[in-house]
Scaffold this active site. Sequence first.
Site, PDB file in Angstrom:
ATOM      1  N   GLU A   1      17.865 -12.060 -33.047  1.00 47.48           N
ATOM      2  CA  GLU A   1      17.821 -12.964 -34.063  1.00 47.48           C
ATOM      3  C   GLU A   1      17.472 -14.230 -33.408  1.00 47.48           C
ATOM      4  OE1 GLU A   1      20.482 -15.376 -37.588  1.00 47.48           O
ATOM      5  OE2 GLU A   1      21.262 -14.505 -35.668  1.00 47.48           O
TER       6      GLU A   1
ATOM      7  N   ASP B   1      22.767 -11.490 -31.877  1.00 51.30           N
ATOM      8  CA  ASP B   1      22.883 -12.402 -32.631  1.00 51.30           C
ATOM      9  C   ASP B   1      22.390 -13.920 -32.143  1.00 51.30           C
ATOM     10  OD1 ASP B   1      24.137 -13.812 -35.433  1.00 51.30           O
ATOM     11  OD2 ASP B   1      25.512 -14.730 -33.933  1.00 51.30           O
TER      12      ASP B   1
ATOM     13  N   HIS C   1      11.533 -16.223 -45.703  1.00 51.14           N
ATOM     14  CA  HIS C   1      11.327 -17.603 -46.504  1.00 51.14           C
ATOM     15  C   HIS C   1      10.324 -17.465 -47.333  1.00 51.14           C
ATOM     16  CE1 HIS C   1      14.842 -18.024 -43.719  1.00 51.14           C
ATOM     17  NE2 HIS C   1      14.132 -18.901 -43.251  1.00 51.14           N
TER      18      HIS C   1
ATOM     19  N   ASP D   1      10.474 -16.216 -41.121  1.00 49.53           N
ATOM     20  CA  ASP D   1       9.586 -16.948 -41.664  1.00 49.53           C
ATOM     21  C   ASP D   1       9.175 -16.005 -42.903  1.00 49.53           C
ATOM     22  OD1 ASP D   1       9.847 -19.057 -40.141  1.00 49.53           O
ATOM     23  OD2 ASP D   1       7.668 -19.198 -39.398  1.00 49.53           O
TER      24      ASP D   1
ATOM     25  N   HIS E   1      18.876 -18.125 -30.042  1.00 51.42           N
ATOM     26  CA  HIS E   1      18.494 -19.540 -29.547  1.00 51.42           C
ATOM     27  C   HIS E   1      19.566 -20.372 -29.311  1.00 51.42           C
ATOM     28  CE1 HIS E   1      19.240 -18.907 -33.973  1.00 51.42           C
ATOM     29  NE2 HIS E   1      19.705 -20.051 -33.821  1.00 51.42           N
TER      30      HIS E   1
ATOM     31  N   ARG F   1      21.516  -5.262 -31.909  1.00 47.23           N
ATOM     32  CA  ARG F   1      20.993  -6.707 -32.559  1.00 47.23           C
ATOM     33  C   ARG F   1      21.506  -7.758 -31.853  1.00 47.23           C
ATOM     34  NH1 ARG F   1      22.864 -11.199 -35.846  1.00 47.23           N
ATOM     35  NH2 ARG F   1      21.452 -11.695 -37.131  1.00 47.23           N
TER      36      ARG F   1
END
Length: 582
Positions: free
Chosen positions: A283, A246, A312, A309, A249, A244
């Site tokens: 992520e 981290d 959330h 999303d 972005h 995974r």
Amino acid sequence: MQFEVWAPLSGRVALRLDDVTYDMARDPDRDGWWTAQAPAGDGSRYGFLLDGETSPRPDPRGRRLPDGPDGLSAVVDVEALAPQPSPSPRLPLQDAVLYELHVGTFTSEGTFDAAAARLGHLLSLGVTHVELMPVCSFAGRHGWGYDGVAPWAVHEPYGGPAGLARFTAAAHAAGLGVVLDVVHNHLGPSGNHLPAFGPYFTDTHHTPWGSAVNLDAPGSDEVRAYLIGSALAWLRDYGIDGLRLDAVHALADGRALTFLEELSAAVEGLAAETGRPLFLIAESDRCDPRTTTPRAAGGLGLNAQWNDDFHHALHCALTGESQAYYADFAQAPLAALAKTLSRVFFHDGTWSSFRGRTHGRPVDHRRTPAHRFVGYSQTHDQIGNRALGDRLSASLSPGLLACAATVALTGPFVPMLFMGEEWGARTPWQYFTDHPDPELAEAVRSGRRREFAAHGWKAEEIPDPQDPATRNRSCLDWSEPEQPLHARLLDWYRTLVALRRTHPDLRDPDLAAVRVAHDEERRWLTFRRGDVRVAVNLSAEPVTIALGRNGVRVLAAWEPLEHPGPDGRIHLPGESAVVLAP
């Protein structure tokens, strides 16, 4: 034994090995590399002296730091870590149910061996892969792991390299895959020796953590090789099944061939070489489907990404919260949830009030398989970054917790659980650190209190990250699963995981086939996955929902429930969920 290190900025490099110093020579075939031959074996302590330094620094590629990030490295017999053939193959990502686990708080002991002793619980739950939060070496004993400073080394208090190898072997012997969370976008603030060795960081870009990791400035070829080599080492030498990544972005990378594409290609090559299915999960805050689009089609080629999303929208529907990034989802939370269930991203080119701009890009739901995305109701981030580290179980009824589990585990995405949620753990999961540097410790403590003061919290209400009690409060209480209310929720999770395994429709990757209906005012939502239908009632009042005239029966229900009548109507009690099939 040959020792080598990349130190392009140094005019002289020496090896300190078991109190003996050896001069190192430049490698004529590799610019910036230094090598030396010296007698050593497993456990030998060593470090490097740069330009006449008297105190050796640990090896950037060292596998073990017995005394922490500022101590000497120790030689590790990598062949002794080699994973044994697994008695049973792990399931591919598209059939996975992930379980996010923090080694330091999964048990009070906080070690790999103690975590391995609890694998039987995960087997009975039915998950397929354990996703370990970062295990790289960091300063102090306790922390989340995202302050790691040695991307090749395993945190010694957890059990070091041998402990990780034992854990992975135990998981594989039980038929469980292992995923490891790795951090490439920054290093921690204490114990980072990389800048002394070479241009591992660059001021070309700046990040929330300071200078960016050097992925595109001079010297970045070696930095990329350093990070990719570390990633491959976890997969190859420990037998780990996936990584995974981290906050991808936050990787500042302006090169035409991005670091993530290079990493994806390297992992794909290792999978072909070893004959093992390996995968990468990102992520990402971008809401950009190109993250998981295959490289041949112009994407980055990662296998899946977390879908915040979806989280959330589900969180707002359950809790009614509307602060910060929840604001847009809270306006019509069930509509937002319905959109994410069928179209993945809520922000797909829409206005984001939190960012003050439009955000995201649409997913081609007719061509993109659902297993490109991971869905969840709770994660370490979404709990631990709250002021008090409170889980959903701190404020929601058991019925609403059951609804959250139902949507996540029967929805279209690869489901992921956060440790303890399966029994509605009452222990919080708070932000904790163990920085030895008093000034850094105070900066972290005051910074966190200042951050939440801006949202109306009093300083004394925010747990002190440096207080050992904060970590201790965050450890799971393993007596809870035996208590009646917790046991009931745990049984529901087991039921849902089993349904996902036995009903192929619940693993169908076809996003275009997902059909969703909802009533915002009456707070119910239904969706269809092939022949399986799922309904949740988030209101306290019972509702009647028309499912159509196709005959269906109840597969599982949180509250006792009659099968729908010939008219296809189901009477769903308040705060409850049901799964149905023909």
